[in-house]
Write a protein that holds these residues in place. Structure first.
Motif, PDB file in Angstrom:
ATOM      1  N   GLU A   1      56.113  16.766 -29.522  1.00  0.00           N
ATOM      2  CA  GLU A   1      55.213  17.808 -29.023  1.00  0.00           C
ATOM      3  C   GLU A   1      55.950  19.074 -28.616  1.00  0.00           C
ATOM      4  OE1 GLU A   1      53.542  13.902 -28.939  1.00  0.00           O
ATOM      5  OE2 GLU A   1      55.233  14.605 -27.739  1.00  0.00           O
ATOM      6  N   LEU A   2      57.262  19.122 -28.799  1.00  0.00           N
ATOM      7  CA  LEU A   2      58.042  20.281 -28.368  1.00  0.00           C
ATOM      8  C   LEU A   2      58.162  21.327 -29.469  1.00  0.00           C
ATOM      9  CD1 LEU A   2      61.004  18.575 -26.474  1.00  0.00           C
ATOM     10  CD2 LEU A   2      58.975  19.656 -25.503  1.00  0.00           C
TER      11      LEU A   2
ATOM     12  N   GLY B   1      54.167  20.846 -37.658  1.00  0.00           N
ATOM     13  CA  GLY B   1      53.926  20.170 -36.389  1.00  0.00           C
ATOM     14  C   GLY B   1      53.837  21.135 -35.229  1.00  0.00           C
ATOM     15  N   PHE B   2      54.551  20.845 -34.138  1.00  0.00           N
ATOM     16  CA  PHE B   2      54.545  21.678 -32.941  1.00  0.00           C
ATOM     17  C   PHE B   2      55.698  22.670 -32.905  1.00  0.00           C
ATOM     18  CE2 PHE B   2      51.985  18.082 -31.827  1.00  0.00           C
ATOM     19  CZ  PHE B   2      51.077  18.527 -30.884  1.00  0.00           C
ATOM     20  N   TYR B   3      56.572  22.628 -33.890  1.00  0.00           N
ATOM     21  CA  TYR B   3      57.794  23.429 -33.830  1.00  0.00           C
ATOM     22  C   TYR B   3      57.533  24.929 -33.697  1.00  0.00           C
ATOM     23  CZ  TYR B   3      61.124  19.673 -34.814  1.00  0.00           C
ATOM     24  OH  TYR B   3      61.925  18.561 -34.725  1.00  0.00           O
ATOM     25  N   LEU B   4      56.536  25.429 -34.421  1.00  0.00           N
ATOM     26  CA  LEU B   4      56.279  26.868 -34.440  1.00  0.00           C
ATOM     27  C   LEU B   4      55.101  27.260 -33.566  1.00  0.00           C
ATOM     28  CD1 LEU B   4      56.815  27.552 -38.256  1.00  0.00           C
ATOM     29  CD2 LEU B   4      58.510  27.438 -36.427  1.00  0.00           C
ATOM     30  N   GLY B   5      54.629  26.326 -32.760  1.00  0.00           N
ATOM     31  CA  GLY B   5      53.475  26.595 -31.908  1.00  0.00           C
ATOM     32  C   GLY B   5      52.469  25.473 -32.026  1.00  0.00           C
TER      33      GLY B   5
ATOM     34  N   PRO C   1      49.658  23.162 -33.167  1.00  0.00           N
ATOM     35  CA  PRO C   1      48.988  23.005 -34.465  1.00  0.00           C
ATOM     36  C   PRO C   1      47.511  23.373 -34.375  1.00  0.00           C
ATOM     37  CG  PRO C   1      50.287  21.060 -33.902  1.00  0.00           C
ATOM     38  CD  PRO C   1      50.225  21.908 -32.670  1.00  0.00           C
ATOM     39  N   ASP C   2      46.992  23.954 -35.440  1.00  0.00           N
ATOM     40  CA  ASP C   2      45.565  24.263 -35.489  1.00  0.00           C
ATOM     41  C   ASP C   2      44.888  23.332 -36.487  1.00  0.00           C
ATOM     42  OD1 ASP C   2      46.254  25.199 -38.020  1.00  0.00           O
ATOM     43  OD2 ASP C   2      46.168  27.316 -37.433  1.00  0.00           O
ATOM     44  N   GLU C   3      43.669  23.690 -36.879  1.00  0.00           N
ATOM     45  CA  GLU C   3      42.899  22.799 -37.758  1.00  0.00           C
ATOM     46  C   GLU C   3      43.534  22.599 -39.129  1.00  0.00           C
ATOM     47  OE1 GLU C   3      41.514  26.974 -38.348  1.00  0.00           O
ATOM     48  OE2 GLU C   3      41.902  25.689 -36.624  1.00  0.00           O
ATOM     49  N   THR C   4      44.439  23.481 -39.531  1.00  0.00           N
ATOM     50  CA  THR C   4      45.071  23.343 -40.844  1.00  0.00           C
ATOM     51  C   THR C   4      46.125  22.244 -40.874  1.00  0.00           C
ATOM     52  OG1 THR C   4      46.778  25.001 -40.363  1.00  0.00           O
ATOM     53  CG2 THR C   4      44.706  25.791 -41.309  1.00  0.00           C
ATOM     54  N   ALA C   5      46.474  21.669 -39.711  1.00  0.00           N
ATOM     55  CA  ALA C   5      47.481  20.609 -39.661  1.00  0.00           C
ATOM     56  C   ALA C   5      46.896  19.234 -39.953  1.00  0.00           C
ATOM     57  CB  ALA C   5      48.153  20.589 -38.296  1.00  0.00           C
ATOM     58  N   GLN C   6      45.584  19.166 -40.170  1.00  0.00           N
ATOM     59  CA  GLN C   6      44.910  17.900 -40.430  1.00  0.00           C
ATOM     60  C   GLN C   6      44.478  17.815 -41.895  1.00  0.00           C
ATOM     61  OE1 GLN C   6      45.705  16.342 -37.250  1.00  0.00           O
ATOM     62  NE2 GLN C   6      43.772  15.347 -37.709  1.00  0.00           N
ATOM     63  N   VAL C   7      44.334  16.569 -42.370  1.00  0.00           N
ATOM     64  CA  VAL C   7      43.730  16.311 -43.678  1.00  0.00           C
ATOM     65  C   VAL C   7      42.377  15.664 -43.410  1.00  0.00           C
ATOM     66  CG1 VAL C   7      43.944  15.161 -45.906  1.00  0.00           C
ATOM     67  CG2 VAL C   7      45.997  15.960 -44.723  1.00  0.00           C
ATOM     68  N   TYR C   8      41.311  16.311 -43.801  1.00  0.00           N
ATOM     69  CA  TYR C   8      39.974  15.866 -43.420  1.00  0.00           C
ATOM     70  C   TYR C   8      39.260  15.025 -44.476  1.00  0.00           C
ATOM     71  CZ  TYR C   8      40.614  19.394 -39.815  1.00  0.00           C
ATOM     72  OH  TYR C   8      41.112  20.120 -38.771  1.00  0.00           O
TER      73      TYR C   8
END
Length: 409
Positions: free
Chosen positions: A143-144, A302-306, A308-315
Motif C-alpha cells: 500500500e506504500l 498499484g500504489f506506487y504512483l498514488g 489506484p483508481d477504477e482503472t486498476a481493476q478488471v471488471y
C-alpha cells in the motif's frame, strides 16, 4: 548507487533452477508447511537441501518463507522446522509473526530474518522497530507509494534493507491479510490456503426470492468487484532504485517456469541496463512486450504512483490473458549434427512460427522447419507430451531455454 537484488519466486526446484538460469540474484521458496503458498508444489526437506546446494554453487541467495500467521496448533511443529533451518542455513527466513520471529531467534540464531509484507510494514517506526529486534530486511507493504518508501529509507538505519514487490498478482486485502477466504470457503489465506474469492463473480439475492440472482454491475463493465490487475513496474526501474529499494521482488510461486523465465529476464535486462549507465538509460518497450506474453490480468502500477483508481481493476472477467504457450523446452544439443534436442510441452506443427526465450540474449522468432523425432525421422507435428524431438535453430541455446508459440485466436 548499490545495484538492487532481483528476487524471484521458486515454487518448485524446476522453477528455482529456471530463475537462477535467467538471472535472478536470489530466490524465495517455501517448505511443506508455514509458507503462504500451499498451492505451490513447495519443497520437501530433501528439496530444500538441493535448493541450498544449487544456490551456493551459483553464489546466489536462498530465502525460506515462514510467513503464515499461525494459530496455536501451527506452533507445535514449528520448532522442528526451525531446527532444520538452523542446519540448512539459508540466507534468510521470511517471517511475519512476532512469536515466530522470537522462536526463530532462539532455535536458528545464525539465520538472518526478513520481515514479510504480511506484517503490515507501512512506516519508518515499524521498520526501525523490527531492526532493533534483529531483522536485517523489511518487505514494504504494497500500500506504500514511492514517495513513502523514500521517506522510510531516509529515516531508518542505513544497514536495514528494504524489499518491495515490483511484479505479479495484487491481493485486494490489506497487506495480504484476507478474511474473505476463510469466511466463505473455510480456507485461511493467512495460513497459505487462499481460495481467491476476490476473483469470483458476485450477484445479489433478495431474501424473499431465494434462488433469484441479480447481477451486480459497475456501470456496464461487469461484476468482478475485487479483481485487481497485476502489478508491473518495469517502466520505473530508476524511480524504484532512487526510492532506496534494495531488493526487487517478483510474485509468483504458483506460476510456471515460463512465467519465471520471462519476467526475470525482462527485469534483469532493465536493471543491468540502468546500472551500467544511469545517464544514458532509456526504457525499452520490448521489455513490456515480453511481459505481455506471459499470463497476466493486464497491468497496473498499484500504489506506487498514488492511490489506484477504477482503472486498476478488471471488471469483465477473472481469467488471465494468455496469448502464448510453451511448445517445447531445450534439453540438449547434438554436437555431430548441430541439432537442438527439445522436449514437447504443447502440440505444434512443422512450419509454425516459434519464438526462442533464452537467458541473456534477445528473444527471436523462427520457423519450425526440418522437425524430426529423436531418431531423426521427419515428422509433421509434435503431438505427444514430453516427446523428444530434433530441430535446427539459428543459434545454439542453453538447456532449459523455452520455445513458445502464439496461441490460436
Amino acid at each position: 548507487m548499490n545495484k538492487p537484488e532481483l528476487l524471484a519466486p521458486a515454487g518448485s526446484l524446476e522453477r528455482l533452477e529456471t530463475a537462477l538460469l535467467f538471472g535472478a540474484d536470489a530466490v524465495y521458496a517455501g517448505g511443506e508447511a508455514f509458507s503462504m503458498r500451499t498451492a505451490a508444489k513447495n519443497f520437501s526437506s530433501e528439496d530444500l537441501k538441493r535448493a541450498r546446494e544449487l544456490t551456493l554453487a551459483k553464489n546466489k541467495k536462498l530465502y525460506i518463507a515462514t510467513n503464515i500467521i499461525p494459530h496455536n496448533e501451527d506452533m507445535e511443529a514449528l520448532p522442528a522446522f526451525l531446527e532444520e533451518m538452523a542446519e540448512l542455513e539459508p540466507d534468510a527466513l521470511i517471517i511475519s509473526d512476532l512469536g515466530v520471529f522470537f522462536m526463530a531467534k532462539r532455535l536458528a540464531p545464525k539465520v538472518p530474518i526478513h520481515i514479510s509484507t504480511q506484517a503490515n510494514n507501512t512506516n519508518a517506526e515499524t521498520f526501525a522497530a523490527w531492526h532493533s529486534l534483529g531483522a536485517g530486511r523489511v518487505v514494504a507493504a504494497r500500500e506504500l507509494s514511492l514517495a513513502e518508501i523514500k521517506e522510510i529509507h531516509d529515516k531508518i538505519p542505513q544497514e536495514l534493507e528494504i524489499e518491495a514487490f515490483v511484479h505479479g498478482a495484487m491481493c485486494i486485502s490489506y497487506s495480504g491479510r484476507c478474511l474473505l477466504s476463510g469466511y466463505m470457503a473455510g480456507r485461511d489465506s493467512n495460513r497459505g490456503n487462499c481460495a481467491h474469492p476476490c476473483r469470483w463473480n458476485y450477484s445479489l439475492v433478495e431474501e424473499q426470492r431465494p434462488g433469484e440472482y441479480y447481477p451486480v454491475f459497475e456501470g456496464e463493465r461487469g461484476t468482478f468487484l475485487f479483481n485487481s490487475k497485476d502489478l508491473c513496474m518495469i517502466e520505473y526501474i530508476p524511480q524504484l532504485i532512487e526510492a532506496g529499494i534494495s531488493s526487487f521482488k517478483i510474485e509468483g510461486r504458483v506460476k510456471t517456469e515460463y512465467y519465471v523465465a520471462t519476467v526475470v529476464k525482462a527485469y534483469r535486462e532493465a536493471i543491468d541496463r540502468y546500472c551500467e549507465s544511469p545517464e544514458t538509460y532509456r526504457f525499452d518497450p520490448a521489455w513490456l512486450e515480453e511481459l505481455s506474453k506471459v499470463s497476466n490480468r493486464r497491468y497496473t502500477t498499484g500504489f506506487y504512483l498514488g492511490r489506484p483508481d477504477e482503472t486498476a481493476q478488471v471488471y469483465e472477467s477473472s481469467a488471465y490473458v494468455r496469448n502464448y504457450e510453451v511448445s517445447a523446452v531445450v534439453i540438449g544439443y547434438d554436437e555431430e549434427t548441430g541439432d537442438t534436442l527439445i522436449e514437447q510441452r504443447n502440440r505444434f506443427f512443422t512450419g509454425d512460427t516459434l519464438e526462442a526465450v533464452a537467458p541473456f540474449i534477445p528473444s527471436f522468432a523462427f520457423k519450425a522447419e526440418n522437425l524430426r523425432d529423436a531418431e531423426g525421422n521427419p515428422v509433421e507435428s509434435a503431438p505427444h507430451p514430453k516427446q523428444v524431438l530434433r530441430l535446427k535453430l539459428p543459434e545454439r541455446l542453453p538447456e532449459m531455454s523455452l520455445l513458445r508459440r502464439k496461441r490460436d485466436e
